[in-house]
Design an enzyme around this catalytic site. Structure first.
Site, PDB file in Angstrom:
ATOM      1  N   LYS A  13      -2.558  -5.074   1.587  1.00 48.21           N
ATOM      2  CA  LYS A  13      -3.608  -4.743   0.773  1.00 48.21           C
ATOM      3  C   LYS A  13      -3.023  -4.896  -0.842  1.00 48.21           C
ATOM      4  O   LYS A  13      -3.606  -5.016  -1.618  1.00 48.21           O
ATOM      5  CB  LYS A  13      -4.021  -3.284   0.875  1.00 48.21           C
ATOM      6  N   ARG A  88      -8.912   7.073   2.872  1.00 46.72           N
ATOM      7  CA  ARG A  88      -8.075   7.073   3.832  1.00 46.72           C
ATOM      8  C   ARG A  88      -8.694   7.969   5.039  1.00 46.72           C
ATOM      9  O   ARG A  88      -8.172   7.945   6.217  1.00 46.72           O
ATOM     10  CB  ARG A  88      -6.623   7.151   3.849  1.00 46.72           C
ATOM     11  N   ARG A 127       9.480  -6.543   5.858  1.00 42.81           N
ATOM     12  CA  ARG A 127       9.465  -5.873   4.694  1.00 42.81           C
ATOM     13  C   ARG A 127      10.728  -4.738   4.681  1.00 42.81           C
ATOM     14  O   ARG A 127      11.505  -4.698   3.621  1.00 42.81           O
ATOM     15  CB  ARG A 127       8.346  -5.091   4.291  1.00 42.81           C
ATOM     16  N   ARG A 133      11.833   1.020   1.392  1.00 47.74           N
ATOM     17  CA  ARG A 133      10.799   2.199   1.335  1.00 47.74           C
ATOM     18  C   ARG A 133      11.392   3.204   2.232  1.00 47.74           C
ATOM     19  O   ARG A 133      11.421   2.779   3.571  1.00 47.74           O
ATOM     20  CB  ARG A 133       9.157   1.925   1.649  1.00 47.74           C
ATOM     21  N   ARG A 144       2.301   5.413  11.423  1.00 44.47           N
ATOM     22  CA  ARG A 144       1.448   5.268  10.433  1.00 44.47           C
ATOM     23  C   ARG A 144       0.420   4.546  11.125  1.00 44.47           C
ATOM     24  O   ARG A 144      -0.955   4.575  10.723  1.00 44.47           O
ATOM     25  CB  ARG A 144       2.125   4.485   9.279  1.00 44.47           C
TER      26      ARG A 144
HETATM   27  P1  AP5 Z   1       1.760  -5.048   1.566  1.00 40.68           P
HETATM   28  O1  AP5 Z   1       1.159  -5.893   0.632  1.00 40.68           O
HETATM   29  O2  AP5 Z   1       2.832  -4.161   1.247  1.00 40.68           O
HETATM   30  O3  AP5 Z   1       0.658  -4.218   2.644  1.00 40.68           O
HETATM   31  P2  AP5 Z   1       0.069  -2.971   2.491  1.00 40.68           P
HETATM   32  O4  AP5 Z   1      -1.274  -3.092   3.179  1.00 40.68           O
HETATM   33  O5  AP5 Z   1      -0.294  -2.734   1.039  1.00 40.68           O
HETATM   34  O6  AP5 Z   1       0.997  -1.998   3.326  1.00 40.68           O
HETATM   35  P3  AP5 Z   1       1.483  -0.513   2.939  1.00 40.68           P
HETATM   36  O7  AP5 Z   1       2.709  -0.254   3.897  1.00 40.68           O
HETATM   37  O8  AP5 Z   1       1.829  -0.412   1.341  1.00 40.68           O
HETATM   38  O9  AP5 Z   1       0.085   0.422   3.363  1.00 40.68           O
HETATM   39  P4  AP5 Z   1       0.224   1.910   3.748  1.00 40.68           P
HETATM   40  O10 AP5 Z   1      -1.247   1.618   3.392  1.00 40.68           O
HETATM   41  O11 AP5 Z   1       0.692   2.314   4.763  1.00 40.68           O
HETATM   42  O12 AP5 Z   1       1.198   2.481   2.374  1.00 40.68           O
HETATM   43  P5  AP5 Z   1       0.700   3.481   1.228  1.00 40.68           P
HETATM   44  O13 AP5 Z   1       1.733   2.850   0.205  1.00 40.68           O
HETATM   45  O14 AP5 Z   1      -0.739   3.060   0.801  1.00 40.68           O
HETATM   46  O15 AP5 Z   1       2.149  -6.136   2.830  1.00 40.68           O
HETATM   47  C1  AP5 Z   1       3.181  -5.493   3.696  1.00 40.68           C
HETATM   48  C2  AP5 Z   1       4.452  -6.605   3.969  1.00 40.68           C
HETATM   49  O16 AP5 Z   1       3.873  -7.969   4.385  1.00 40.68           O
HETATM   50  C3  AP5 Z   1       5.312  -6.996   2.434  1.00 40.68           C
HETATM   51  O17 AP5 Z   1       6.549  -7.177   2.732  1.00 40.68           O
HETATM   52  C4  AP5 Z   1       4.365  -8.420   1.821  1.00 40.68           C
HETATM   53  O18 AP5 Z   1       5.342  -8.886   1.198  1.00 40.68           O
HETATM   54  C5  AP5 Z   1       4.137  -9.118   3.158  1.00 40.68           C
HETATM   55  N1  AP5 Z   1       2.713  -9.770   3.048  1.00 40.68           N
HETATM   56  C6  AP5 Z   1       1.681  -9.668   2.548  1.00 40.68           C
HETATM   57  N2  AP5 Z   1       0.739 -10.443   2.703  1.00 40.68           N
HETATM   58  C7  AP5 Z   1       1.301 -11.343   3.586  1.00 40.68           C
HETATM   59  C8  AP5 Z   1       1.101 -12.599   4.150  1.00 40.68           C
HETATM   60  N3  AP5 Z   1      -0.259 -13.050   3.920  1.00 40.68           N
HETATM   61  N4  AP5 Z   1       1.668 -13.379   4.838  1.00 40.68           N
HETATM   62  C9  AP5 Z   1       2.980 -12.999   5.219  1.00 40.68           C
HETATM   63  N5  AP5 Z   1       3.539 -11.721   4.755  1.00 40.68           N
HETATM   64  C10 AP5 Z   1       2.677 -11.051   3.889  1.00 40.68           C
HETATM   65  O19 AP5 Z   1       1.000   4.753   1.579  1.00 40.68           O
HETATM   66  C11 AP5 Z   1       1.991   5.198   2.071  1.00 40.68           C
HETATM   67  C12 AP5 Z   1       1.993   6.775   2.292  1.00 40.68           C
HETATM   68  O20 AP5 Z   1       1.506   7.608   1.156  1.00 40.68           O
HETATM   69  C13 AP5 Z   1       1.048   7.063   3.378  1.00 40.68           C
HETATM   70  O21 AP5 Z   1       1.896   6.992   4.735  1.00 40.68           O
HETATM   71  C14 AP5 Z   1       0.670   8.469   3.042  1.00 40.68           C
HETATM   72  O22 AP5 Z   1       1.892   9.358   3.409  1.00 40.68           O
HETATM   73  C15 AP5 Z   1       0.623   8.605   1.795  1.00 40.68           C
HETATM   74  N6  AP5 Z   1      -0.867   8.285   1.028  1.00 40.68           N
HETATM   75  C16 AP5 Z   1      -1.076   7.008   0.416  1.00 40.68           C
HETATM   76  N7  AP5 Z   1      -2.481   7.123   0.178  1.00 40.68           N
HETATM   77  C17 AP5 Z   1      -2.905   8.334   0.795  1.00 40.68           C
HETATM   78  C18 AP5 Z   1      -4.041   8.804   0.784  1.00 40.68           C
HETATM   79  N8  AP5 Z   1      -5.173   8.215   0.269  1.00 40.68           N
HETATM   80  N9  AP5 Z   1      -4.334   9.982   1.767  1.00 40.68           N
HETATM   81  C19 AP5 Z   1      -3.266  10.771   2.146  1.00 40.68           C
HETATM   82  N10 AP5 Z   1      -1.982  10.104   2.154  1.00 40.68           N
HETATM   83  C20 AP5 Z   1      -1.774   8.965   1.443  1.00 40.68           C
HETATM   84 MG    MG Z   2       0.664  -0.902  -0.246  1.00 41.42          MG
END
Ligand code: AP5
Ligand code: MG
Length: 190
Positions: A13, A88, A127, A133, A144
């Site tokens: 995403k 979420r 990653r 991270r 997660r």
């Molecule tokens: P990446 O683009 O980083 O994927 P992502 O979907 O953004 O994954 P995240 O781990 O950031 O998602 P998340 O939803 O858990 O984390 P968030 O920061 O929101 O891609 C992943 C990897 O793959 C990278 O290395 C990238 O380079 C690679 N890649 C991408 N596309 C590719 C492709 N096509 N082919 C190959 N490789 C590829 O949340 C973190 C924490 O924050 C949560 O656990 C929670 O504690 C808190 N939080 C955040 N939002 C909320 C909310 N709304 N409510 C409550 N808690 C929240």
């Molecule tokens: Mg992300």
């Protein structure tokens, strides 16, 4: 344009949102990035969020909704925004609906980045080798994914029922997924 990017943690995403927002001239709002910035700054919010994030749990809805209320009123959101990682939970989705209704606005679409868990875990394992991270240990990553299935995946049906869901196959290369994303929007004619 106001859109939500939905999908498992690690589905790509953030990678796609950054590029799409830039191309469209709209804001990219990642609640995960905002929380990580709060942790890095040592603010009260950051201190509260760090433990929860490192444990792979979700930060309380109320806190996240307040962040979004405030962030979406900033000047760079005037032309629209991508919500990446929010909502979420169903509660967050309902709070978003109330907020938009109050502003006489609505979501144009919700994009689901569809990717098998096996591939998600493979990307996250990669990653771990390139980013540092603190919620990227193997154990936390698995947790997660579980929490995503339990609390976030119900939003797929929620938004499908509202007729706003677009599904993008997230299994290709970054460029292939981006093309699929562009096509999904072109098909709608925006
Ligand atoms: P990446 O683009 O980083 O994927 P992502 O979907 O953004 O994954 P995240 O781990 O950031 O998602 P998340 O939803 O858990 O984390 P968030 O920061 O929101 O891609 C992943 C990897 O793959 C990278 O290395 C990238 O380079 C690679 N890649 C991408 N596309 C590719 C492709 N096509 N082919 C190959 N490789 C590829 O949340 C973190 C924490 O924050 C949560 O656990 C929670 O504690 C808190 N939080 C955040 N939002 C909320 C909310 N709304 N409510 C409550 N808690 C929240
Ligand atoms: Mg992300």
């Amino acid at each position: 344009m106001k859109t939500v990017f939905l999908g498992a943690p690690g589905a790509g995403k953030g990678t796609q949102a950054k590029r799409f927002a830039q191309a469209q001239g709209i804001a990219h709002i990642s609640t995960g990035d905002m929380l990580r910035a709060a942790v890095a700054s040592g603010s009260a919010l950051g201190l509260q969020a760090k433990k929860i994030m490192d444990d792979g749990q979700l930060v309380p809805d109320k806190l996240i909704v307040e962040l979004i209320e405030e962030r979406t009123q900033q000047a760079d959101c005037r032309r629209g925004y991508i919500l990446d990682g929010f909502p979420r939970t169903v509660e967050q989705a309902e709070a978003l609906a109330v907020m938009l209704e109050r502003r006489k606005e609505s979501l144009d679409s919700v994009v689901l980045f569809d990717l098998a868990e096996e591939e998600v875990l493979r990307r996250l394992a990669y990653r771990r080798t390139v980013e540092s991270r603190s919620d990227d240990s193997e154990e936390t990553q698995l947790k997660r994914q579980r929490i995503y299935q339990e609390q976030t995946a119900p939003l797929i049906q929620y938004y499908r029922d509202q007729g706003v869901l677009k599904v993008v196959d997230a299994a290709g290369t970054i460029d292939q997924v981006y093309s699929a994303l562009e096509q999904a929007f072109a098909a709608q004619g925006r």
